[in-house]
Design an enzyme around this catalytic site. Structure first.
Site, mmCIF file in Angstrom:
data_model
loop_
_atom_site.group_PDB
_atom_site.id
_atom_site.type_symbol
_atom_site.label_atom_id
_atom_site.label_comp_id
_atom_site.label_asym_id
_atom_site.label_seq_id
_atom_site.Cartn_x
_atom_site.Cartn_y
_atom_site.Cartn_z
ATOM 1 C CB SER A 25 -0.117 0.025 -8.147
ATOM 2 O OG SER A 25 0.250 0.900 -9.204
ATOM 3 C CG HIS A 158 3.293 -0.434 39.979
ATOM 4 N ND1 HIS A 158 4.344 -1.060 39.358
ATOM 5 C CD2 HIS A 158 3.816 0.641 40.608
ATOM 6 C CE1 HIS A 158 5.462 -0.408 39.614
ATOM 7 N NE2 HIS A 158 5.179 0.643 40.365
ATOM 8 C CE LYS A 285 -20.790 -7.585 28.745
ATOM 9 N NZ LYS A 285 -19.927 -8.647 28.231
ATOM 10 C CD GLU A 292 -13.907 -4.286 24.058
ATOM 11 O OE1 GLU A 292 -13.601 -5.480 24.159
ATOM 12 O OE2 GLU A 292 -15.095 -3.896 24.010
HETATM 13 N N1 ARG Z 1 2.984 2.277 -9.860
HETATM 14 C C1 ARG Z 1 4.356 2.610 -9.650
HETATM 15 C C2 ARG Z 1 4.633 2.807 -8.152
HETATM 16 O O1 ARG Z 1 3.691 2.918 -7.461
HETATM 17 C C3 ARG Z 1 4.706 3.853 -10.373
HETATM 18 C C4 ARG Z 1 6.128 3.959 -10.735
HETATM 19 C C5 ARG Z 1 6.498 2.950 -11.769
HETATM 20 N N2 ARG Z 1 7.830 3.124 -12.215
HETATM 21 C C6 ARG Z 1 8.471 2.217 -12.929
HETATM 22 N N3 ARG Z 1 9.695 2.487 -13.241
HETATM 23 N N4 ARG Z 1 7.908 1.090 -13.264
HETATM 24 O O2 ARG Z 1 5.727 2.834 -7.695
#
Ligand code: ARG
Length: 472
Positions: A25, A158, A285, A292
């Site tokens: 992540s 309406h 235009k 929008e």
């Molecule tokens: N990157 C993980 C999340 O966003 C952090 C927690 C990870 N925990 C684990 N038990 N692998 O949730």
């Protein structure tokens, strides 16, 4: 670069590349770094108070955490997919600076309570910024409203002319919606101000930690009452996504009105050149792109809420990796509003209003017919009959191609004995508006009261938005 997997001990080989890429992540959670580092400092202090770090270790730990904070802020802390996530990356940074001492910070905490804490801090912090931008938008709407307390426009139901209203009243209707959004943010914050730190992986800790004190140090009101709930609760994200989706709906409704108002058919407003776009092929235009996009971006805001609701459905306690999917939707919704709100505010503040076009169009479509019915009611005619009589007046006008006030006395008398030429007194837009005096009405007097009340409330919200919830 040290490879600092947080979970290497029981594994014989490294992770497959496909797992590493899926699992990571780091590409989106580095924005939690400043909060993670603040929480780490609070955790270091709690370990010190528990006798698990001596004075000099605490000192070195805090110095390294400050250095890391600076290097992250300066964009000088490189990360890669092998870091997996922000927590792992920052632990690596600590190990690189402190050697084995860096490994002491993990005692008594888990990424599960860390990530829940970081995300709460991020959301609470950014909710204040969002509130501040909402207040700016309210200011823009109010700055137009004060100039149009007496400007009549056709009020619509309406999308048909219904009864005249003042333009200020219509603008302030949008303001009321945004004020409710501010209340939603404040109510949300009260529930979000709970620190999960101390929940550990799910079961709390056997070390003498002090979750309440850590919570207070991090700007929270309390710490989790249940460690399993602490690590698995994402209501605070869902609720914030609901609030951001609702703000999106409100912006889309305002956007749609601006699209209509700025069309040649309405011609109520002209957008400032700086807040409109042109066409690559049609030189004449002027397009209301901001309005929008206000309409269009509501789709993703609602979508982000739906995404997380579906992700959370049926998840067993406590932490599951599914929960990693909470971040991108909420980051996206906050980013989207951060981009959208200033543009909408600028568009509203700078648009010029064609008051004469509005005023001319206000009585059209027999929008003063209700005045006739109310006039009859004041003379003792039951509303049911008054409605019938007025309907006949409208039909006669339509057949003759005249406006209500142009109908001859004979015509009036032939429709009902109650109708005399005196009815014409109420057949002016100004009269109709001035007569709307009940609280919350569109009449200039009631609108002036509404404006004063909004002024008081807005200064309260400005203070709320400017109050920091996360310590430095
Ligand atoms: N990157 C993980 C999340 O966003 C952090 C927690 C990870 N925990 C684990 N038990 N692998 O949730």
């Amino acid at each position: 670069m040290t490879v600092a997997k947080l979970w290497g001990g029981r594994f014989s080989g490294g992770p497959a590349q496909a797992l590493e890429e899926l699992n990571a992540s780091i590409s989106f959670d580095m924005r939690l770094a400043p909060y993670d580092l603040l929480a780490s400092k609070a955790h270091a202090r709690v370990l010190h108070r528990a006798g698990l770090l001596d004075d000099s270790e605490l000192d070195r730990m805090l110095t390294a955490l400050t250095e890391l904070t600076e290097s992250v802020a300066a964009d000088e802390f490189p990360v890669s997919v092998s870091d997996e996530d922000v927590h792992t990356a920052l632990e690596r940074g600590l190990l690189e600076r402190l050697g084995p001492l860096g490994g002491k910070l993990r005692a008594g905490r888990s990424r599960n309570d860390q990530v829940a804490t970081d995300l709460r801090m991020y959301c609470r912090d950014h909710a204040r910024g969002l509130a501040s931008r909402l207040v700016d938008l309210i200011d823009a709407l109010v700055s137009q409203a004060v100039q149009h307390v007496e400007t009549p426009v056709p009020g619509m139901t309406h999308l048909q002319h219904a009864q005249p209203v003042t333009f200020a009243h219509q603008l302030l209707a949008h303001v009321q919606a945004f004020l409710r959004d501010l209340e939603r943010l404040r109510d949300w914050d009260a529930r979000a101000a709970v620190s999960p730190l101390g929940s550990g992986a799910l079961a709390g800790s056997s070390l003498p930690l002090d979750p309440a004190r850590v919570a207070a140090e991090l700007g929270f009101e309390s710490s989790s009452a249940n460690s399993m709930d602490g690590v698995s609760d994402r209501d605070f994200v869902v609720e914030l996504l609901f609030v951001t989706a609702t703000i999106g709906l409100h912006l889309s409704r305002l956007g749609e009105e601006v699209v209509l108002w700025s069309s040649s058919e309405f011609n109520w407003v002209v957008l400032d050149d700086a807040y409109a776009t042109g066409s690559s092929i049609m030189p004449q235009k002027k397009n209301p792109d901001i309005a929008e996009l206000a309409r269009g971006k509501s789709g993703r805001l609602v979508g982000n809420l739906t995404t997380l609701l579906v992700t959370l459905k049926s998840l067993p306690l406590a932490y599951n990796k599914d929960l990693q999917e909470d971040k991108e939707p909420v980051f996206d919704s906050l980013d989207t509003l951060e981009l959208l709100l200033p543009a909408v505010s600028g568009m509203i503040a700078t648009m010029s209003v064609n008051a004469s076009v509005m005023a001319e169009s206000a009585p059209r479509g027999f929008s003063l017919a209700t005045e006739i019915a109310d006039w009859l009611v004041r003379r003792g005619v039951p509303f049911r009959d008054a409605h019938e009589i007025t309907g006949a007046v409208v039909a006669r006008c339509a057949a003759k191609g005249v406006e209500l006030h142009e109908l001859a006395d004979d015509d009036l008398a032939s429709i009902s004995e109650h109708l005399t030429s005196a009815v014409r007194e109420v057949l002016t837009v100004e009269g109709a508006l001035a007569g709307r005096t009940t609280p919350g009405s569109t009449g200039p007097k009631a609108v002036t009261t509404q404006l004063a009340d909004i002024g008081d409330r807005v200064s309260h919200w400005r203070t709320w938005a400017d109050t920091t919830v996360v310590p430095d």
